[in-house]
Each structure stands twice: as structure tokens, then as C-alpha cells.
Design a protein around this motif. Structure first.
Motif, PDB file in Angstrom:
ATOM      1  N   TRP A 229       0.824  -1.209   0.000  1.00 34.13           N
ATOM      2  CA  TRP A 229       0.000   0.000   0.000  1.00 34.13           C
ATOM      3  C   TRP A 229       0.858   1.260   0.000  1.00 34.13           C
ATOM      4  CZ3 TRP A 229      -4.928   0.649  -1.100  1.00 34.13           C
ATOM      5  CH2 TRP A 229      -5.781  -0.441  -1.009  1.00 34.13           C
ATOM      6  N   THR A 230       1.912   1.279   0.800  1.00 33.73           N
ATOM      7  CA  THR A 230       2.778   2.464   0.867  1.00 33.73           C
ATOM      8  C   THR A 230       3.506   2.683  -0.451  1.00 33.73           C
ATOM      9  OG1 THR A 230       3.074   2.070   3.232  1.00 33.73           O
ATOM     10  CG2 THR A 230       4.645   3.545   2.169  1.00 33.73           C
TER      11      THR A 230
ATOM     12  N   THR B 248       1.040   3.892  -3.125  1.00 30.67           N
ATOM     13  CA  THR B 248       0.577   5.258  -2.864  1.00 30.67           C
ATOM     14  C   THR B 248       1.634   6.278  -3.243  1.00 30.67           C
ATOM     15  OG1 THR B 248      -0.861   4.481  -1.077  1.00 30.67           O
ATOM     16  CG2 THR B 248      -0.291   6.816  -1.087  1.00 30.67           C
TER      17      THR B 248
ATOM     18  N   PHE C 128       1.833   6.412  -7.022  1.00 24.48           N
ATOM     19  CA  PHE C 128       0.678   7.123  -7.571  1.00 24.48           C
ATOM     20  C   PHE C 128       0.862   8.630  -7.454  1.00 24.48           C
ATOM     21  CE2 PHE C 128      -3.527   9.071  -6.933  1.00 24.48           C
ATOM     22  CZ  PHE C 128      -4.073   8.806  -8.181  1.00 24.48           C
ATOM     23  N   ILE C 129       1.363   9.086  -6.317  1.00 17.44           N
ATOM     24  CA  ILE C 129       1.631  10.522  -6.148  1.00 17.44           C
ATOM     25  C   ILE C 129       2.675  10.983  -7.164  1.00 17.44           C
ATOM     26  CG2 ILE C 129       2.629  12.225  -4.559  1.00 17.44           C
ATOM     27  CD1 ILE C 129       1.264  10.575  -2.280  1.00 17.44           C
TER      28      ILE C 129
ATOM     29  N   GLY D 297       8.938   5.222  -4.603  1.00 17.32           N
ATOM     30  CA  GLY D 297       7.865   4.360  -4.116  1.00 17.32           C
ATOM     31  C   GLY D 297       8.247   2.892  -4.189  1.00 17.32           C
TER      32      GLY D 297
END
Length: 76
Positions: free
Chosen positions: A13-14, A17, A20-21, A48
Motif C-alpha cells: 500500500w505504501t 501510494t 501514484f503521487i 515508491g
């Protein structure tokens, strides 16, 4: 796919995320025609992936499953 717990970890998840940013940053700078901002966003995307791998090595990811082949995989 939901039965395999694929990606249901804090590391996944981290990492996703943060990536995605980074894609959002890169997309915004593409529209503004600023190549330096685009590449900065790509660095965030790579960051990421690195963060996800580090978190996985710290034990926050899914443990690899070895030797659990299904019958259909064994037949092919």
C-alpha cells in the motif's frame, strides 16, 4: 485474486501510494510542459518502489510462499 492476499500489506500500500503521487506529479508537469518537474515525479515513482522493497525487507510485506503449486500448474 482476492483469495491470494496479493498486495494486502503495508509495504504494498505504501509503495503504490507513493508511486501514484509521483505519477500525478509527472502528469501535472507534462501538462505544464516542464520537463524537470516530469523527471522529479519519475524520481518519486522510483522512490515508491524502493520504499516498498525496504518495507518488505523489514517484514511488513507478504512472506514468499514456496512449494505451493496447484494441481493445474503441476499438469502444465
Amino acid at each position: 485474486m482476492s483469495g491470494t492476499d496479493h498486495g494486502h500489506t503495508p509495504a504494498a500500500w505504501t509503495g503504490v501510494t507513493i508511486a501514484f503521487i509521483g505519477f500525478c506529479i509527472s502528469g501535472a508537469f507534462v501538462v505544464m510542459a516542464k520537463p524537470a518537474g516530469f523527471w522529479a515525479g519519475m524520481v518519486v515513482v522510483a522512490l515508491g518502489g524502493v520504499v516498498g522493497l525496504i518495507m518488505r525487507s523489514m517484514g511488513m510485506g507478504q512472506a514468499p510462499k514456496r512449494g505451493t503449486r496447484t494441481q493445474t500448474q503441476a499438469q502444465s
